[in-house]
Design a protein around this motif. Structure first.
Motif, PDB file in Angstrom:
ATOM      1  N   SER A   1      38.716  39.728  41.210  1.00 14.02           N
ATOM      2  CA  SER A   1      40.172  39.850  41.227  1.00 14.02           C
ATOM      3  C   SER A   1      40.673  41.192  40.717  1.00 14.02           C
ATOM      4  O   SER A   1      41.817  41.574  40.996  1.00 14.02           O
ATOM      5  CB  SER A   1      40.800  38.736  40.382  1.00 14.02           C
TER       6      SER A   1
ATOM      7  N   THR B   1      41.998  35.737  36.007  1.00 16.41           N
ATOM      8  CA  THR B   1      42.107  36.394  37.316  1.00 16.41           C
ATOM      9  C   THR B   1      43.517  36.926  37.557  1.00 16.41           C
ATOM     10  O   THR B   1      43.692  37.980  38.176  1.00 16.41           O
ATOM     11  CB  THR B   1      41.694  35.442  38.453  1.00 16.41           C
TER      12      THR B   1
ATOM     13  N   GLN C   1      37.363  32.275  44.413  1.00 16.72           N
ATOM     14  CA  GLN C   1      38.521  31.633  45.024  1.00 16.72           C
ATOM     15  C   GLN C   1      39.487  32.659  45.606  1.00 16.72           C
ATOM     16  O   GLN C   1      40.101  32.432  46.645  1.00 16.72           O
ATOM     17  CB  GLN C   1      39.280  30.799  43.980  1.00 16.72           C
ATOM     18  N   ARG C   2      39.679  33.757  44.887  1.00 11.78           N
ATOM     19  CA  ARG C   2      40.582  34.824  45.311  1.00 11.78           C
ATOM     20  C   ARG C   2      39.863  36.157  45.175  1.00 11.78           C
ATOM     21  O   ARG C   2      38.970  36.320  44.358  1.00 11.78           O
ATOM     22  CB  ARG C   2      41.856  34.837  44.460  1.00 11.78           C
ATOM     23  N   GLY C   3      40.299  37.109  45.953  1.00 16.41           N
ATOM     24  CA  GLY C   3      39.628  38.392  45.915  1.00 16.41           C
ATOM     25  C   GLY C   3      38.282  38.293  46.612  1.00 16.41           C
ATOM     26  O   GLY C   3      37.999  37.341  47.337  1.00 16.41           O
TER      27      GLY C   3
ATOM     28  N   ARG D   1      44.342  40.871  38.319  1.00 14.91           N
ATOM     29  CA  ARG D   1      45.016  41.375  39.523  1.00 14.91           C
ATOM     30  C   ARG D   1      46.047  42.449  39.192  1.00 14.91           C
ATOM     31  O   ARG D   1      46.427  43.229  40.050  1.00 14.91           O
ATOM     32  CB  ARG D   1      45.658  40.225  40.299  1.00 14.91           C
TER      33      ARG D   1
ATOM     34  N   GLU E   1      34.722  35.588  38.985  1.00 16.16           N
ATOM     35  CA  GLU E   1      36.085  35.517  39.520  1.00 16.16           C
ATOM     36  C   GLU E   1      36.931  36.702  39.029  1.00 16.16           C
ATOM     37  O   GLU E   1      37.735  37.253  39.788  1.00 16.16           O
ATOM     38  CB  GLU E   1      36.744  34.206  39.089  1.00 16.16           C
TER      39      GLU E   1
ATOM     40  N   TYR F   1      42.471  30.833  35.929  1.00 21.20           N
ATOM     41  CA  TYR F   1      43.768  31.257  36.474  1.00 21.20           C
ATOM     42  C   TYR F   1      44.332  32.432  35.681  1.00 21.20           C
ATOM     43  O   TYR F   1      44.796  33.429  36.259  1.00 21.20           O
ATOM     44  CB  TYR F   1      44.751  30.082  36.461  1.00 21.20           C
TER      45      TYR F   1
END
Length: 291
Positions: free
Chosen positions: A280, A241, A63-65, A245, A276, A238
């Motif tokens: 991240s 990750t 989803q991110r990264g 970060r 994930e 959530y």
């Protein structure tokens, strides 16, 4: 079989080194099976993270990264080899990722990291504090055991998701000034507030440890110590990750028990969390220099 997201076979080239530790010798649970998790999770990664279309394969993305780092699946190793291999990985400036196995393996990982790095903070996601000191070197004494390591800073560490402590553990938490965020605290603070608290407490060199029983059994039934009232799948990802970060020395995912899983729900979530979190994690705290 390698994890589906592994993209190099070269240790020298790798930024992230994933190791399976199929061992549950530190567990006293009546539910057995954590030793089967690394193999099951590798197989599940190919079923759930890979799309096959028109004779080509496509890897599901985070989803991110992004999965831009070079990821080596080192294969399975014995528990007694963990500390030495983790130290080697860390001194080479790479991020160790450990797939258990029972949670006592985390002590071996931190033992290796503590030889390679200065003060380490840990973030520990678990339904249980694992802070029993009256019995040592098992999955219920992990935090007490790692607290004795020279370079682990308990007062700059955090536990998240706790909801099943013993009285002795509460006493040890208070005595050692370990920041502990229960599930009730998480409900009141919200996931963003929890991340803010983590960032206030921890130092630069952070290790993340995830016991899959931190998740509610409705989302992760295949664990050795299921405890109602836990995190949801999205809260786990959530938080993991978000912590990543900020920079990670390394992390682990422990206590998946395939014999008690339902349609590989827990292995699927654990694999997704692995992918994930790797995507991240930034490189803060990782250096090719030793102490």
């Amino acid at each position: 079989m390698r994890f589906a997201f592994a993209n190099t076979e070269s240790f020298q080239e790798a930024d992230t080194v994933v190791m399976g530790v199929p061992d549950e010798g530190g567990s006293i649970s009546t539910r057995r099976g954590a030793s089967k998790a690394p193999g099951r999770m590798r197989r599940v990664s190919h079923r759930r993270l890979v799309v096959r279309r028109e004779k080509a394969t496509h890897l599901i993305q985070p989803q991110r990264g992004a999965l831009t780092s070079k990821i080596l699946d080192y294969g399975d190793i014995k528990k007694e080899a963990v500390a030495g291999i983790v130290e080697r990985v860390a001194r080479a400036g790479k991020r160790p990722v450990i797939v258990g196995g029972d949670h006592s393996i985390t002590y071996e990982t931190l033992k290796g990291l503590s030889k390679a790095k200065r003060k380490i903070s840990f973030v520990y996601l678990d339904a249980h504090p694992d802070f029993i000191c009256s019995k040592r070197e098992y999955y219920g004494s992990v935090v007490c055991d790692i607290a004795d390591l020279k370079n682990v800073d308990v007062e700059r560490s955090v536990e998240i998701g706790v909801r099943a402590p013993e009285l002795e553990e509460i006493e040890n938490i208070l005595a050692r000034h370990l920041t502990t965020i229960t599930v009730s605290d998480l409900v009141e603070m919200g996931p963003m507030g929890v991340l803010e608290k983590v960032r206030e407490v921890v130092g630069e060199n952070v290790y993340l440890s995830i016991d899959m029983d931190v998740v509610d059994p409705a989302f992760a039934p295949g664990v050795n110590m299921p405890t109602p009232g836990g995190l949801s799948s999205k809260e786990l990802i959530y938080l993991a990750t978000g912590i990543a970060r900020g920079g990670l020395l390394g992390f682990d995912v422990m206590e998946v028990s395939p014999p008690y899983d339902i349609q590989d729900m827990t292995s699927d979530l654990a694999v997704r969390c692995l992918m994930e979190t790797i995507a991240s994690a930034r490189n803060a705290g990782i250096s090719r220099t030793s102490r």
